[in-house]
Design a protein around this motif. Structure first.
Motif, short mmCIF file in Angstrom:
data_model
loop_
_atom_site.label_atom_id
_atom_site.label_comp_id
_atom_site.label_asym_id
_atom_site.label_seq_id
_atom_site.Cartn_x
_atom_site.Cartn_y
_atom_site.Cartn_z
N LYS A 27 -53.37 26.74 13.19
CA LYS A 27 -52.34 25.73 13.45
C LYS A 27 -51.94 25.77 14.92
CE LYS A 27 -50.41 25.94 8.75
NZ LYS A 27 -49.16 26.09 7.95
N TYR A 28 -51.20 24.74 15.34
CA TYR A 28 -50.67 24.67 16.70
C TYR A 28 -49.41 23.80 16.69
CZ TYR A 28 -52.64 19.97 16.83
OH TYR A 28 -52.93 18.66 16.56
N SER A 29 -48.61 23.92 17.73
CA SER A 29 -47.44 23.07 17.89
C SER A 29 -47.22 22.78 19.36
CB SER A 29 -46.18 23.74 17.31
OG SER A 29 -45.04 22.95 17.59
N THR A 30 -47.11 21.51 19.69
CA THR A 30 -46.88 21.10 21.07
C THR A 30 -45.38 20.92 21.36
OG1 THR A 30 -47.08 18.75 20.47
CG2 THR A 30 -49.10 19.90 21.14
N VAL A 31 -44.54 21.20 20.34
CA VAL A 31 -43.11 20.91 20.44
C VAL A 31 -42.32 22.16 20.85
CG1 VAL A 31 -41.08 20.07 19.22
CG2 VAL A 31 -43.35 19.18 18.63
N PRO A 32 -41.66 22.16 22.02
CA PRO A 32 -40.76 23.27 22.36
C PRO A 32 -39.44 23.13 21.60
CG PRO A 32 -40.79 21.66 24.14
CD PRO A 32 -41.79 21.19 23.12
N ALA A 34 -38.80 24.00 18.52
CA ALA A 34 -39.00 23.60 17.13
C ALA A 34 -38.16 24.46 16.19
CB ALA A 34 -40.46 23.71 16.76
N THR A 35 -37.63 23.82 15.16
CA THR A 35 -36.76 24.53 14.21
C THR A 35 -37.37 24.63 12.82
OG1 THR A 35 -35.61 22.47 13.66
CG2 THR A 35 -34.69 23.81 15.44
N LEU A 36 -38.55 24.06 12.64
CA LEU A 36 -39.19 24.06 11.33
C LEU A 36 -40.64 24.54 11.43
CD1 LEU A 36 -37.95 20.59 10.05
CD2 LEU A 36 -37.07 22.82 9.35
N GLU A 37 -41.09 25.29 10.44
CA GLU A 37 -42.49 25.72 10.42
C GLU A 37 -43.42 24.52 10.28
OE1 GLU A 37 -45.49 28.81 8.06
OE2 GLU A 37 -43.53 28.32 7.21
N SER A 38 -42.92 23.46 9.67
CA SER A 38 -43.74 22.27 9.48
C SER A 38 -44.11 21.60 10.80
CB SER A 38 -43.02 21.27 8.57
OG SER A 38 -41.77 20.89 9.14
N THR A 39 -43.47 22.04 11.88
CA THR A 39 -43.85 21.53 13.20
C THR A 39 -45.25 22.01 13.58
OG1 THR A 39 -41.52 21.74 13.82
CG2 THR A 39 -43.07 21.32 15.60
N CYS A 40 -45.64 23.14 12.99
CA CYS A 40 -46.98 23.67 13.23
C CYS A 40 -47.99 22.81 12.47
CB CYS A 40 -47.08 25.12 12.74
SG CYS A 40 -45.90 26.25 13.54
N VAL A 41 -48.92 22.24 13.20
CA VAL A 41 -49.89 21.29 12.65
C VAL A 41 -51.24 21.99 12.47
CG1 VAL A 41 -51.07 19.09 13.03
CG2 VAL A 41 -48.72 19.40 13.82
N ALA A 65 -73.02 23.20 14.97
CA ALA A 65 -74.02 22.35 14.33
C ALA A 65 -74.68 23.12 13.18
CB ALA A 65 -75.06 21.91 15.35
N GLY A 66 -75.01 22.42 12.13
CA GLY A 66 -75.58 23.06 10.95
C GLY A 66 -74.53 23.41 9.91
N THR A 67 -73.25 23.16 10.27
CA THR A 67 -72.15 23.44 9.34
C THR A 67 -71.18 22.26 9.33
OG1 THR A 67 -70.68 24.50 10.98
CG2 THR A 67 -72.31 25.90 9.89
N TYR A 68 -70.23 22.30 8.39
CA TYR A 68 -69.21 21.26 8.29
C TYR A 68 -67.96 21.89 7.67
CZ TYR A 68 -70.52 21.26 3.37
OH TYR A 68 -70.78 21.64 2.07
N LEU A 69 -66.83 21.20 7.76
CA LEU A 69 -65.57 21.71 7.22
C LEU A 69 -64.71 20.53 6.82
CD1 LEU A 69 -63.92 24.19 6.56
CD2 LEU A 69 -63.19 24.30 8.94
N GLU A 70 -64.42 20.42 5.53
CA GLU A 70 -63.75 19.24 5.01
C GLU A 70 -62.25 19.42 4.82
OE1 GLU A 70 -66.10 18.48 1.48
OE2 GLU A 70 -67.50 17.19 2.61
N THR A 71 -61.71 20.60 5.16
CA THR A 71 -60.28 20.85 5.00
C THR A 71 -59.63 21.12 6.35
OG1 THR A 71 -60.70 23.21 4.61
CG2 THR A 71 -60.57 21.77 2.68
N GLU A 72 -58.31 21.08 6.41
CA GLU A 72 -57.55 21.29 7.64
C GLU A 72 -56.92 22.68 7.66
OE1 GLU A 72 -54.66 18.18 7.84
OE2 GLU A 72 -56.13 16.62 8.34
N GLY A 73 -56.51 23.10 8.86
CA GLY A 73 -55.75 24.34 9.01
C GLY A 73 -56.55 25.61 8.82
N ASN A 74 -57.83 25.59 9.10
CA ASN A 74 -58.68 26.77 8.91
C ASN A 74 -58.59 27.72 10.11
OD1 ASN A 74 -60.37 26.36 6.28
ND2 ASN A 74 -60.24 24.35 7.27
#
Length: 208
Positions: A27-32, A34-41, A65-74
């Motif tokens: 995850k990452y957050s560009t927001v200084p 931040a008061t919520l964990e949900s700010t982490c994307v 290359a040769g791989t793929y990933l269909e989910t987020e937040g890995n």
């Protein structure tokens, strides 16, 4: 003072930076401030990040290359899924298994996670395969008796050539016209693709 980007704090009246919690890996957050964990994307599909407290999406790395990933937040490279046997992908950061391309007819591939078409192995001369995405050399069928093929990676039985008139061959999977044997002296055959000497007939009296 605001918590830095990549961090957040739910504490009211905090007196120390120690209350600023880092966004987890993946995850990452560009927001200084931040008061919520949900700010982490979460890193998007096709990507992962091992960095904790990331302030930017640039820490999200594309799956190779040769791989793929269909989910987020890995959060690790091992989350990337390998293209299966018989397939390959040249795409970095692929979000879908659909980017895995099947090896063409005339070829096969017995391993996973391959990243270019040349990883596909060609059927040897004397064989052919019409199967797309084959994973086993058994997909390569032998040219029948009376035929031969010098073509490597043949994708059609039509590439198995008939032994010419006056010749025959009982060989299966022949890779060369040399497998076609001439009828013996004093004999002839009009048949193409003959499989035995039984098609060779004696020349008529007065001929040779």
């Amino acid at each position: 003072i605001d918590c830095e980007a990549g961090k957040y704090s739910t504490t009211v009246g905090a007196a120390s930076e120690s209350v600023c919690l880092e966004c987890g890996a993946g995850k990452y957050s560009t927001v200084p401030g931040a008061t919520l964990e949900s700010t982490c994307v979460g890193c998007g599909v096709g990507k992962y990040s091992i960095v904790v407290g990331s302030p930017s999406s640039t820490t999200c790395m594309g799956c190779p290359a040769g791989t793929y990933l269909e989910t987020e937040g890995n959060d690790e490279a091992e989350d990337c899924m390998a293209c299966g046997m018989g397939k390959y992908s040249t795409t970095v950061g692929s979000p879908s298994e659909q980017d895995c391309i099947a090896c063409p007819a005339g070829k096969y591939l017995g391993s996973s996670g391959n990243d270019e078409e040349r990883d596909c192995r060609e059927c040897p001369a004397g064989k052919y395969s019409t199967a797309v995405g084959a994973s086993d050399p058994a997909a390569c069928s032998d040219c029948g008796a009376g035929k031969y093929s010098s073509t490597v990676g043949a994708d059609s039985e039509a590439l198995c050539m008939l032994c010419g008139a006056g010749k025959y061959s009982g060989a299966i999977g022949a890779a060369s016209e040399d497998s076609c044997t001439l009828c013996g002296a004093g004999k002839y055959s009009m048949a193409q693709g003959a499989v035995s000497s039984g098609t060779c007939q004696n020349c008529a009296a007065g001929k040779y």
